[in-house]
Design an enzyme around this catalytic site. Structure first.
Site, mmCIF file in Angstrom:
data_model
loop_
_atom_site.group_PDB
_atom_site.id
_atom_site.type_symbol
_atom_site.label_atom_id
_atom_site.label_comp_id
_atom_site.label_asym_id
_atom_site.label_seq_id
_atom_site.Cartn_x
_atom_site.Cartn_y
_atom_site.Cartn_z
ATOM 1 N N SER A 67 0.891 -1.150 0.000
ATOM 2 C CA SER A 67 0.000 0.000 0.000
ATOM 3 C C SER A 67 0.933 1.203 0.000
ATOM 4 C CB SER A 67 -0.899 -0.003 1.225
ATOM 5 O OG SER A 67 -1.759 1.105 1.171
ATOM 6 N N GLU B 143 -2.089 11.732 11.473
ATOM 7 C CA GLU B 143 -2.333 10.429 12.084
ATOM 8 C C GLU B 143 -1.694 9.289 11.302
ATOM 9 O OE1 GLU B 143 -4.638 12.717 11.369
ATOM 10 O OE2 GLU B 143 -5.214 13.434 13.359
ATOM 11 N N LEU C 204 6.653 6.649 -14.806
ATOM 12 C CA LEU C 204 5.436 5.974 -15.236
ATOM 13 C C LEU C 204 4.702 5.370 -14.046
ATOM 14 C CD1 LEU C 204 6.791 4.155 -18.422
ATOM 15 C CD2 LEU C 204 5.299 6.165 -18.357
ATOM 16 N N ARG D 72 -14.521 9.867 27.104
ATOM 17 C CA ARG D 72 -14.298 11.222 27.562
ATOM 18 C C ARG D 72 -14.841 11.479 28.982
ATOM 19 N NH1 ARG D 72 -16.949 16.177 27.486
ATOM 20 N NH2 ARG D 72 -15.562 17.971 27.220
ATOM 21 N N LYS E 200 11.867 3.181 -16.458
ATOM 22 C CA LYS E 200 11.106 1.971 -16.149
ATOM 23 C C LYS E 200 11.418 0.926 -17.214
ATOM 24 C CE LYS E 200 6.487 0.800 -14.387
ATOM 25 N NZ LYS E 200 5.319 1.462 -13.747
#
Lengths: 629, 629
Positions: A121, A368, A183, A475, A243
């Site tokens: 990923s 985050e 590419l 909380r 590439k």
């Protein structure tokens, strides 16, 4: 390196050629994969592995070994080829690429000992690299961290989160290399070969940026030396590459991403071209044997016992605050423990950790993704990182959490401000899908304390749990209901009310435990008793105890959660008791909520004590339960 | 504006003072909120609303009205005060801030007609702004889009994804303003008041950057004029401001984030200071009455009928490919339909849309957050956007998806390459939690076609569905099993096999429908029949049909899904039939999978035809089902 450049360069060139050949052979045999993405990186990888990095191919986990993270995970074959070339395993294994019996998967995972975190990923490897670099600082090691990125993935925002943090933390032990082959998968990248686009971005973000020809081994080696000599800032080497480099009929051609050369004529032709690229190399140079190895320096972390909770029964304390107290105690007990923040330390109470161990408190500002990504890198290197923010904002890093699960790294995430009980700030600040998000990953332990004692105990349990953990905190202040010596094993639950004639079992967790207890009191005043369970461990879940409670209470199980119904406590309990033939009545937040006072919202969205009382009456008298679909 | 600056400036200054006073009063009355974050932005907001933007306070949805997005959503009170000042509603309403009966929530949501998308999760507003700006281009309107960011949120990677896309698309109708007040929630921001840090980043990303004093109204107006005159690139106005500006004892002070002034002495003192800041203004200047209004230009989009599917029964087509065909047909039928890509158009087949309607195809490169964020902005302005990528990479944008659900905007997400059936690429490319992720949001329709016909029909249904939709598609080719005229209403299911003596009901979706059909054939050869259901709509779900099928088949429901068990098809079906007293046996992927061939993986992870056959035998003979926990 004792080898002079005149000898080194031809030897490296031949390594690069072998990496290309191995990448081609493996992907052709597999019938899929990304050979052209390997070809563009061959010189970079050759130089890193055989003229730059310090590591032991037979002991990749050595704490002082330099780290290499292949952020462009689809170039996995060139990574595997490099480790084979280094002697980590037999080269023949490469031909098992992507087969079910081999750990040489389509994209790298830590099933392989030389992979710290799973990649594939895009935009994540550089974040994990931040964690590896921070870890070197933590253990006072001079190991360096190298991350190979693709140019296409530089469009991911997470890359720029890492860029900010790397510069702010002055991580001069971190060196990125971007393989700018121009590419992407489906088309040319945004900036193609306009190297200045990359350089000006990285420089603007405070990095030392070096633009080179990525196929010029002299240039690669010089840039790596430059990076090593650069103090006070991380370096990004921007390597212009082609590439498919090395095979004339695919070089720089669009439409070849993620395509293996076909067995037979196509592959043979490519192989023939590559084999002609070997150059005469000086005799006696064996680069694999000359890789500098780190010392075998065992670092024994001897954690001290964690100070136990010290509350009085009935004290009012928010679980988020107890979380802060707990990680501060852990900081003192165990030098492996770190905390990471995204500028909410005064709300999550992670500032208590910072006060005790400022050198192990890593501020990511409002970012985050890098917070979780850096935690992955830290955990992969032996730290025990506790990243925390509002629970809803962990969704910002879900793809990282997913990859942490695939990596099975021991990150200990904490999300505060769960559910509608946060009140007036409104739905954007309420986590109502965080349990579903984390529970969906089969190896994440999902914990949800309701009081100060259970919060502290579960934080300590998380630290010693081997895999990823999610801790949900609330909380509002809630009363302490457990004695300080109560234990909370992961995978357990607590039965808080129990009597022989119980008419139903109420399963709550966190804030709803107190709604369940209030419902108990009201029902008792009417002459009925119910069993009340605090399901502090949602995953793993104590199925046997749930089934036992269900059976003892007429099969009437009612769950109540400050969470949407999909994937939360109700679904978890229902799945647990399914094989026992029991069904579960679910009270949950069934629509997008709005701002208001916490108590108003608990009631409006159907999860207050009075809704529980109603549900008990409905299920025990057989009437349909209104709030349940 | 016909007013000269000498008259305008004092009038604007008084507006800014009123915005501060209103923000203070509202938050003090509410007892919570972020007054100091409003104070820093008061001049910026005053100038935008009363000397720059074209809009009708009574018709905020006018298609040609300029857009204002408060990306720093915690400054909601200043937004509400500005709309009240403009005459959108009575100023007294402001004192209902954050109460359960008011739409003036803690952070803005589209419950208010002048809010396009919910904000409050930082770094998202600028992405939505990209969508609003693209929409202006789509409808050929000259409206402009303004986005007010906080400096702290500039650490979010999504901001830089938007920066790239805004520059690449040359969105000169987009103007960001960053309120650089130097203070985050828990500490000073990364760059505090070092304006050059901001300017060099935005310039590196291709934006026109202007640094000003954000309390100098002349400077704000000049910068806005400069932005308006800038062609070919978006503008970012970087406004140096003081947090808490206007109240001496909080100005530039850390520790005042998200704190309301206490009723009584504290609030009175602050109010007293603010009230002294009114200046003499020329008589007869009423800025609210002089806001330039857009023409009432109705744009009637008249969609044509969508061409129906044109397959032959038994044709082999991947649902991802049918998705591409379907959106290309939609592109021709309806000018509101757009498609957004993250450089995987040749895998998701969204390239078919690009061929038909290149001007409504928006390339985000590898940046999923801005892809979803831009879709939110497009949908809020009347477009019907189809953002698509690999299903696993939608998790990158989960926080955006969460906010899209809160906004209830009609984005139509499509995720391809679901589950282990993608095969060799390995777990990083397999979506195994996407159904849980989307189903957790109560208002997202979750659709999962199994063949070409249902894929095309569901895409068309998604386009006309009013809210957010998620469509899951698969990589492998599957046979067409429906006739071209079959209809697929959202919330329905299909019973594919049915006989009076059915011993169990198998519920599959997508790829597992075919495993269920294969299991049916094997069981039938052994003399048993089962009911087979294609659950193409996971949410909403056809509870009645599921209950009916369960009751007709001895209460034996078996789900089979190419997804982890938590939050997926099994949980959805179990929740649906819970009130009928039925339990569900779940076949799902129960561990982190690895690379391999699709068929091998379906079998290894317990969701192939043979596992279904086993499960049927086990449940119908009362033996425990091995693969089910």
């Amino acid at each position: 390196m004792a080898i002079d450049r005149a000898s080194l360069i031809p030897a490296l060139k031949n390594v690069a050629t072998r990496l290309r050949i191995d990448s081609l052979r493996a992907t052709t045999e597999a019938g899929s994969g990304h050979p052209t993405s390997c070809f563009s990186a061959a010189e970079i990888v050759a130089a890193l592995f055989f003229a730059e990095m310090r590591f032991d191919p037979k002991d990749p986990h050595n704490p002082d070994a330099d780290r290499f993270i292949l952020s462009k995970g689809h170039a996995a074959p060139v990574l595997y080829a490099a480790w084979a070339e280094a002697g980590a395993f037999d080269r023949d294994e490469l031909l098992k690429l992507r087969t079910i019996g081999s750990d040489l998967e389509g994209h790298p995972t830590p099933r392989l000992p030389f992979v710290d975190v799973a990649t594939g990923s895009l935009g994540q490897g550089i974040c994990a690299g931040i964690g590896c670099a921070l870890n070197a600082r933590r253990i006072k090691s001079d190991y360096r961290t190298y991350v190979l990125l693709g140019d296409g993935e530089s469009a991911e925002g997470s890359v720029w989160e890492a860029a900010n943090v790397g510069a702010a933390d002055r991580l001069d032990n971190l060196c990125g290399l971007t393989d700018v082959n121009g590419l992407g998968q489906s088309r040319p990248t945004m900036w193609q070969h306009d190297m200045e686009q990359f350089a000006r971005r990285w420089r603007a973000f405070g990095w030392h940026a070096i633009v080179i020809d990525g196929h010029d081994l002299y240039a690669v080696l010089d840039a790596l030396a430059d990076a090593r000599a650069t103090k006070g800032q991380p370096t990004m080497i921007l390597a212009r590459t082609i590439k498919g480099k090395g095979v004339s009929f695919v070089e720089g051609k669009d439409g070849w991403h993620g395509k293996a050369f076909k067995k037979g004529e196509e592959a043979d032709r490519a192989l023939g071209e590559l084999e002609k690229q070997f150059v005469p190399a000086p005799a006696g140079v064996n680069l694999a044997q000359q890789i500098p190895k780190p010392a075998v320096a065992a670092r024994a972390a001897v954690p001290k016992p964690v100070a136990p909770p010290a509350y009085k029964m009935g004290d009012h304390v928010a679980t988020r605050e107890a979380y802060g107290t707990a990680i501060a105690k852990l900081a003192e007990a165990d030098p492996r423990v770190c905390a990471l923040d995204a500028d909410v330390k005064n709300s999550t109470f992670s500032d208590r950790f910072e006060k005790v161990a400022p050198d192990r408190f890593y501020q990511n500002f409002i970012a985050e993704q890098v917070m979780i990504g850096a935690s992955m890198g830290l955990a992969a290197r032996g730290a025990i990182p506790f990243p925390s923010t509002f629970a809803c904002f962990l969704s910002r890093a879900y793809d990282f959490i997913r990859m942490a699960a695939i990596s099975n790294v021991g990150i200990k995430m904490a999300g505060s401000h769960a559910g509608v009980s946060i009140g007036e700030d409104g739905p954007s600040q309420m986590a109502l899908e965080d349990l579903a998000m984390c529970r969906a990953e089969p190896n994440i332990a999902v914990l949800y304390p309701c009081d100060g004692v259970s919060a502290e105990r579960l934080v300590a349990a998380a630290a010693s749990h081997p895999g990823p953990v999610y801790i949900r905190t609330s909380r509002p202040k809630t009363p302490v209901i457990y004695s300080n010596d109560e234990t909370f094993p992961i995978g357990g639950l607590k039965v808080l009310r129990e009597a022989p004639g119980d008419v139903a079992t109420i399963v709550g967790a966190g804030i709803t435990v107190f709604e369940a207890l209030a419902a108990y009191d009201r029902l008792k005043a009417d002459g009925h008793t119910v069993r009340v369970i605090d399901l502090y461990s949602l995953q793993p879940i104590d199925r046997d105890s749930l089934v036992r409670a269900g059976r003892a209470t007429g099969g009437h199980l009612i769950t109540v959660e400050d969470h949407y119904p999909g994937g939360g406590i109700g679904d978890a309990v229902a799945a647990a008791v399914a094989e026992a033939g029991m069904t579960v009545h679910r009270l949950a937040v069934r629509e997008i909520p709005r701002s208001g006072k916490a108590d108003e919202l608990l009631d409006r969205y159907g999860i207050s004590a009075s809704h529980i009382v109603e549900a008990v009456r409905a299920v025990t008298t057989g009437k349909p339960v209104g709030a349940v679909h």
